[in-house]
Design a protein around this motif. Sequence first.
Motif, PDB file in Angstrom:
ATOM      1  N   LYS A   1      50.008  72.409   2.841  1.00  0.00           N
ATOM      2  CA  LYS A   1      49.043  72.984   1.892  1.00  0.00           C
ATOM      3  C   LYS A   1      49.442  72.699   0.446  1.00  0.00           C
ATOM      4  CE  LYS A   1      51.008  77.714   1.841  1.00  0.00           C
ATOM      5  NZ  LYS A   1      52.274  77.410   2.577  1.00  0.00           N
ATOM      6  N   ASN A   2      50.714  72.329   0.239  1.00  0.00           N
ATOM      7  CA  ASN A   2      51.187  72.074  -1.125  1.00  0.00           C
ATOM      8  C   ASN A   2      51.420  70.597  -1.426  1.00  0.00           C
ATOM      9  OD1 ASN A   2      51.491  74.933  -1.701  1.00  0.00           O
ATOM     10  ND2 ASN A   2      53.205  74.865  -0.261  1.00  0.00           N
ATOM     11  N   GLY A   3      51.175  69.727  -0.439  1.00  0.00           N
ATOM     12  CA  GLY A   3      51.512  68.326  -0.683  1.00  0.00           C
ATOM     13  C   GLY A   3      50.957  67.430   0.406  1.00  0.00           C
ATOM     14  N   SER A   4      51.719  66.366   0.701  1.00  0.00           N
ATOM     15  CA  SER A   4      51.238  65.347   1.632  1.00  0.00           C
ATOM     16  C   SER A   4      51.711  65.571   3.063  1.00  0.00           C
ATOM     17  CB  SER A   4      51.705  63.959   1.167  1.00  0.00           C
ATOM     18  OG  SER A   4      51.370  63.751  -0.190  1.00  0.00           O
ATOM     19  N   GLY A   5      52.797  66.326   3.257  1.00  0.00           N
ATOM     20  CA  GLY A   5      53.257  66.647   4.609  1.00  0.00           C
ATOM     21  C   GLY A   5      53.878  65.483   5.353  1.00  0.00           C
ATOM     22  N   MET A   6      54.541  64.586   4.618  1.00  0.00           N
ATOM     23  CA  MET A   6      55.140  63.434   5.292  1.00  0.00           C
ATOM     24  C   MET A   6      56.641  63.612   5.469  1.00  0.00           C
ATOM     25  SD  MET A   6      53.175  60.193   3.715  1.00  0.00           S
ATOM     26  CE  MET A   6      54.277  60.225   2.349  1.00  0.00           C
ATOM     27  N   ARG A   7      57.149  62.976   6.521  1.00  0.00           N
ATOM     28  CA  ARG A   7      58.582  62.999   6.780  1.00  0.00           C
ATOM     29  C   ARG A   7      59.048  61.596   7.182  1.00  0.00           C
ATOM     30  NH1 ARG A   7      61.129  67.392  10.248  1.00  0.00           N
ATOM     31  NH2 ARG A   7      62.816  66.670   8.916  1.00  0.00           N
ATOM     32  N   HIS A   8      60.366  61.392   7.056  1.00  0.00           N
ATOM     33  CA  HIS A   8      61.006  60.196   7.600  1.00  0.00           C
ATOM     34  C   HIS A   8      60.453  58.894   7.008  1.00  0.00           C
ATOM     35  CE1 HIS A   8      62.633  63.310   9.984  1.00  0.00           C
ATOM     36  NE2 HIS A   8      61.508  63.551  10.596  1.00  0.00           N
ATOM     37  N   TYR A   9      60.041  57.968   7.882  1.00  0.00           N
ATOM     38  CA  TYR A   9      59.660  56.634   7.388  1.00  0.00           C
ATOM     39  C   TYR A   9      58.620  56.704   6.265  1.00  0.00           C
ATOM     40  CZ  TYR A   9      57.473  52.060   7.229  1.00  0.00           C
ATOM     41  OH  TYR A   9      56.936  50.881   6.785  1.00  0.00           O
ATOM     42  N   PRO A  10      57.477  57.352   6.469  1.00  0.00           N
ATOM     43  CA  PRO A  10      56.506  57.342   5.360  1.00  0.00           C
ATOM     44  C   PRO A  10      56.991  58.150   4.155  1.00  0.00           C
ATOM     45  CG  PRO A  10      55.665  58.646   7.210  1.00  0.00           C
ATOM     46  CD  PRO A  10      56.906  57.965   7.687  1.00  0.00           C
ATOM     47  N   ALA A  11      57.741  59.234   4.378  1.00  0.00           N
ATOM     48  CA  ALA A  11      58.248  60.018   3.242  1.00  0.00           C
ATOM     49  C   ALA A  11      59.213  59.176   2.410  1.00  0.00           C
ATOM     50  CB  ALA A  11      58.933  61.286   3.738  1.00  0.00           C
ATOM     51  N   ASP A  12      60.026  58.365   3.078  1.00  0.00           N
ATOM     52  CA  ASP A  12      60.997  57.553   2.336  1.00  0.00           C
ATOM     53  C   ASP A  12      60.323  56.453   1.515  1.00  0.00           C
ATOM     54  OD1 ASP A  12      62.944  59.183   3.297  1.00  0.00           O
ATOM     55  OD2 ASP A  12      63.718  57.770   4.792  1.00  0.00           O
ATOM     56  N   LEU A  13      59.064  56.174   1.833  1.00  0.00           N
ATOM     57  CA  LEU A  13      58.329  55.210   1.009  1.00  0.00           C
ATOM     58  C   LEU A  13      58.053  55.771  -0.385  1.00  0.00           C
ATOM     59  CD1 LEU A  13      55.916  53.792   3.740  1.00  0.00           C
ATOM     60  CD2 LEU A  13      57.805  52.575   2.637  1.00  0.00           C
ATOM     61  N   HIS A  14      58.118  57.100  -0.558  1.00  0.00           N
ATOM     62  CA  HIS A  14      58.047  57.663  -1.917  1.00  0.00           C
ATOM     63  C   HIS A  14      59.145  57.046  -2.784  1.00  0.00           C
ATOM     64  CE1 HIS A  14      55.964  61.631  -0.465  1.00  0.00           C
ATOM     65  NE2 HIS A  14      55.080  60.850  -1.055  1.00  0.00           N
ATOM     66  N   LEU A  15      60.335  56.967  -2.216  1.00  0.00           N
ATOM     67  CA  LEU A  15      61.474  56.437  -2.966  1.00  0.00           C
ATOM     68  C   LEU A  15      61.296  54.941  -3.237  1.00  0.00           C
ATOM     69  CD1 LEU A  15      64.341  56.804  -4.164  1.00  0.00           C
ATOM     70  CD2 LEU A  15      65.243  56.331  -1.868  1.00  0.00           C
ATOM     71  N   LEU A  16      60.836  54.206  -2.219  1.00  0.00           N
ATOM     72  CA  LEU A  16      60.671  52.762  -2.410  1.00  0.00           C
ATOM     73  C   LEU A  16      59.580  52.475  -3.442  1.00  0.00           C
ATOM     74  CD1 LEU A  16      61.109  51.278   1.189  1.00  0.00           C
ATOM     75  CD2 LEU A  16      62.822  51.921  -0.509  1.00  0.00           C
ATOM     76  N   ALA A  17      58.500  53.240  -3.388  1.00  0.00           N
ATOM     77  CA  ALA A  17      57.429  53.048  -4.382  1.00  0.00           C
ATOM     78  C   ALA A  17      57.951  53.372  -5.782  1.00  0.00           C
ATOM     79  CB  ALA A  17      56.231  53.943  -4.038  1.00  0.00           C
ATOM     80  N   TRP A  18      58.800  54.369  -5.865  1.00  0.00           N
ATOM     81  CA  TRP A  18      59.386  54.757  -7.163  1.00  0.00           C
ATOM     82  C   TRP A  18      60.321  53.649  -7.679  1.00  0.00           C
ATOM     83  CZ3 TRP A  18      64.545  55.589  -8.437  1.00  0.00           C
ATOM     84  CH2 TRP A  18      64.791  56.239  -9.654  1.00  0.00           C
ATOM     85  N   LEU A  19      61.153  53.115  -6.807  1.00  0.00           N
ATOM     86  CA  LEU A  19      62.066  52.033  -7.211  1.00  0.00           C
ATOM     87  C   LEU A  19      61.275  50.852  -7.774  1.00  0.00           C
ATOM     88  CD1 LEU A  19      64.581  52.069  -4.210  1.00  0.00           C
ATOM     89  CD2 LEU A  19      65.220  52.397  -6.604  1.00  0.00           C
ATOM     90  N   GLU A  20      60.200  50.543  -7.066  1.00  0.00           N
ATOM     91  CA  GLU A  20      59.332  49.435  -7.477  1.00  0.00           C
ATOM     92  C   GLU A  20      58.711  49.729  -8.844  1.00  0.00           C
ATOM     93  OE1 GLU A  20      59.027  47.235  -4.769  1.00  0.00           O
ATOM     94  OE2 GLU A  20      57.881  45.769  -5.914  1.00  0.00           O
ATOM     95  N   ALA A  21      58.187  50.956  -8.974  1.00  0.00           N
ATOM     96  CA  ALA A  21      57.502  51.320 -10.225  1.00  0.00           C
ATOM     97  C   ALA A  21      58.466  51.311 -11.407  1.00  0.00           C
ATOM     98  CB  ALA A  21      56.851  52.696 -10.075  1.00  0.00           C
ATOM     99  N   LYS A  22      59.720  51.641 -11.150  1.00  0.00           N
ATOM    100  CA  LYS A  22      60.703  51.697 -12.241  1.00  0.00           C
ATOM    101  C   LYS A  22      61.349  50.337 -12.491  1.00  0.00           C
ATOM    102  CE  LYS A  22      60.079  55.980 -13.115  1.00  0.00           C
ATOM    103  NZ  LYS A  22      59.408  56.342 -14.382  1.00  0.00           N
ATOM    104  N   GLY A  23      60.958  49.358 -11.696  1.00  0.00           N
ATOM    105  CA  GLY A  23      61.467  48.011 -11.928  1.00  0.00           C
ATOM    106  C   GLY A  23      62.881  47.772 -11.442  1.00  0.00           C
ATOM    107  N   PHE A  24      63.359  48.592 -10.514  1.00  0.00           N
ATOM    108  CA  PHE A  24      64.699  48.371  -9.956  1.00  0.00           C
ATOM    109  C   PHE A  24      64.656  47.243  -8.933  1.00  0.00           C
ATOM    110  CE2 PHE A  24      65.287  52.917 -11.132  1.00  0.00           C
ATOM    111  CZ  PHE A  24      66.425  52.773 -11.912  1.00  0.00           C
ATOM    112  N   GLU A  25      65.670  46.417  -8.963  1.00  0.00           N
ATOM    113  CA  GLU A  25      65.842  45.416  -7.904  1.00  0.00           C
ATOM    114  C   GLU A  25      66.639  46.054  -6.784  1.00  0.00           C
ATOM    115  OE1 GLU A  25      67.357  41.331  -8.387  1.00  0.00           O
ATOM    116  OE2 GLU A  25      67.020  41.773 -10.522  1.00  0.00           O
ATOM    117  N   PHE A  26      66.126  45.987  -5.572  1.00  0.00           N
ATOM    118  CA  PHE A  26      66.854  46.616  -4.469  1.00  0.00           C
ATOM    119  C   PHE A  26      66.705  45.814  -3.188  1.00  0.00           C
ATOM    120  CE2 PHE A  26      63.235  48.386  -2.114  1.00  0.00           C
ATOM    121  CZ  PHE A  26      62.229  48.346  -3.071  1.00  0.00           C
TER     122      PHE A  26
END
Length: 725
Positions: free
Chosen positions: A435-460
Amino acid sequence: MAETELPITGYLDRFSHRPGEAFTAFVSVRDGGRYRARLVRVLSGDPNPAGPGLRFEDLAHRFDQSFAGRRQPIHRGSYGRVTAGPVRDTKACTWTVLVRPGVVDAEQTLLADEAGDASIVLLIGADGASARITCAGSTVEIATGTKLRAACWYRVWLAVDPTSGHALIGQQSLDGAPVTAETSGRALVLPSRGTVLFAAEHASAPRRHFTGKLEDPAILRGFVAAWPAVGATLDALPGDLLAGWDFSRGIDTQMVHDIGPHACHGQLINVPTRAMVGARWTGREQCWRHAPGDYGAIHFHADDLADCGWQADFTWSVPDDLRSGAYALHLTCDAGEDWLPLYVLPKRQGPHAPIAFLASTFTYQAYANHERSRIDDGYYERVAEWGAYPYNPYDYPIYGRSTYNRHADGSGISFSSRLRPILTMRPGFLTFCDKNGSGMRHYPADLHLLAWLEAKGFEFDIVTDEDLDDEGVALIAPYRTVLTGSHPEYHTLGTLDALAGHTGQGGRLCYLGGNGFYWRVARDKAAPHLIELRRAEGGIRAWAAEPGEYYHQSDGQLGGLWRRNRRPPQMLAGVGFSCQATFEGTYYRRLPPSYDPRFAWMFAGIAEDVLGDYGLSGGGAAGFELDRADPALGTPHEAVILARSENPLPSFLTVPEELLTNQISINGEKIEDLSRGEIVYFDTPSGGAVFSVGSITFCGSLWRNGFEGPISRLLENVVRRFAAG
Ligand SMILES: [Fe+2]
């Protein structure tokens, strides 16, 4: 086919490969017909319209092909198979096995001996132990008529004199009197050198799978009507042993050993559970390696699934110049679509990015196809509204369950395979109707971090748990920093040693989750697609391993929590599991040490005292599962607690492994005060450093109207510093 299967789905030979290596895809198209497979890079996996979206980069120019599809079947149910049983003469013969039924009402086969048109099948069901004797097209059936009790040991036997046609079926509990039934009629022909199955029948297409334990199946020469104590060993049975399968041998293998004169050894299929206490377990030992004879049982389950075993459909070689990252093969056919996620590692010789994301593939696998007993109200409406991944494991039991589920007899599922479709490991899969968010866990939840890395221009680069277990610290040695995902919960000694080796030789680690480094899993290098788990003794558990069954069959080591195996999470990460909640979160408040000039770099640009009172996971950065520092559990003395969660919600409860009694905690703090998460930082003596956030929902708060806000800023400051030379 019925809609018990996805229109199109599949799996890959591994979760990850390097450039120059090839992925093999195994695909099933429910209704047949052509399908298309195309490569995408997975940029973001959150379909919430208020978040970063479900986004892919089309890489059709790299791979895009059309294939003829076919439905590929799945055969669940573990069993044993002996291709050629003992040769027999025409004299009387007895089949017997010790059985501890898990389920007693359904008709299930304990043992089958099949040769041409002659067969013997020993079963249990609503009529108790029964048998079917088939020869020359006709069948004699016989049953004791007395139902067995679940979870009690019995000897079950069938004695047949083929000359007279006299047959006797019997069952006898450990402490009870025998119950028998007899029949006689025309002369019978018994199978000789047949295929012998344990826990199933019909060798060409096994069926009537048994759920429960079997021990000491045997075929004896002679008409045996009376037995020694139920716990008598194979070599103490009356009659001559034609074949006797001692399940206490080769416990760490998929072989079954015949100790009889003909050495009719066999194989196990679909990985039933071994190292299980048998009828003779006395409690004198807890480890099967010390008293294998006490561990002569195999626990079979009608829903075990170790490998779908599909035919390979195509391979795709990773191009030499493809950057490391998260990708997927997008499958489409007339009736639907699916994604097969994969990771590309960098080339072994590099070049390497300064940052490695460690994908928690052991955790993704432990939760693979986790069936929740209840789907939240509104879940399916939200899935449709958001265009989220449309399939939930609740509706598709055929793909096997997770280590969070139980078998039909209530026993826990202790193996999980990656050689099957995994619906929970898909971009856009929602676990909760949050009710407060997207309700994701594990693989799709960790894509939050990957999308953030990409948006911030980090090479990983990306590496996975399995790669780390296989290759050790050398895999991550080239990286200045390693980042975990939101929930790196399951580890082997190999992955923990590699991470400790990294921070111990100057590497930096960002532990960006909660309840990490918690359970021990075991692997068998001969079956690298499986993880084994024993939920031993304590902790937050979906089920409990039975007493005496805490040691893995795969490696002989004590399963359970790493904190009971010399490696509490605090030793590596500075924090460890302390609080369990429902999927909701609050925030952290900065503590005075965070204002120390030593940490000015970390909090540069952060005016707020409160961190993360928003987010796509549970609505707050400190939520669901929280970890705290504890010097008694290994938090280094140098560690500084920079921020602490605040204002716990009613669902925030202290985990049971922190309690001595309902009123007293192990470390003496008030129990309710332990329901907290902490952000911790420390330098290691070798010049490495560790930054830990102690919350599963932290990465959900990287997003606020784009990737801004104090959580994003804090992590950006840390990762920039950690990734620098
Ligand atoms: Fe977990």
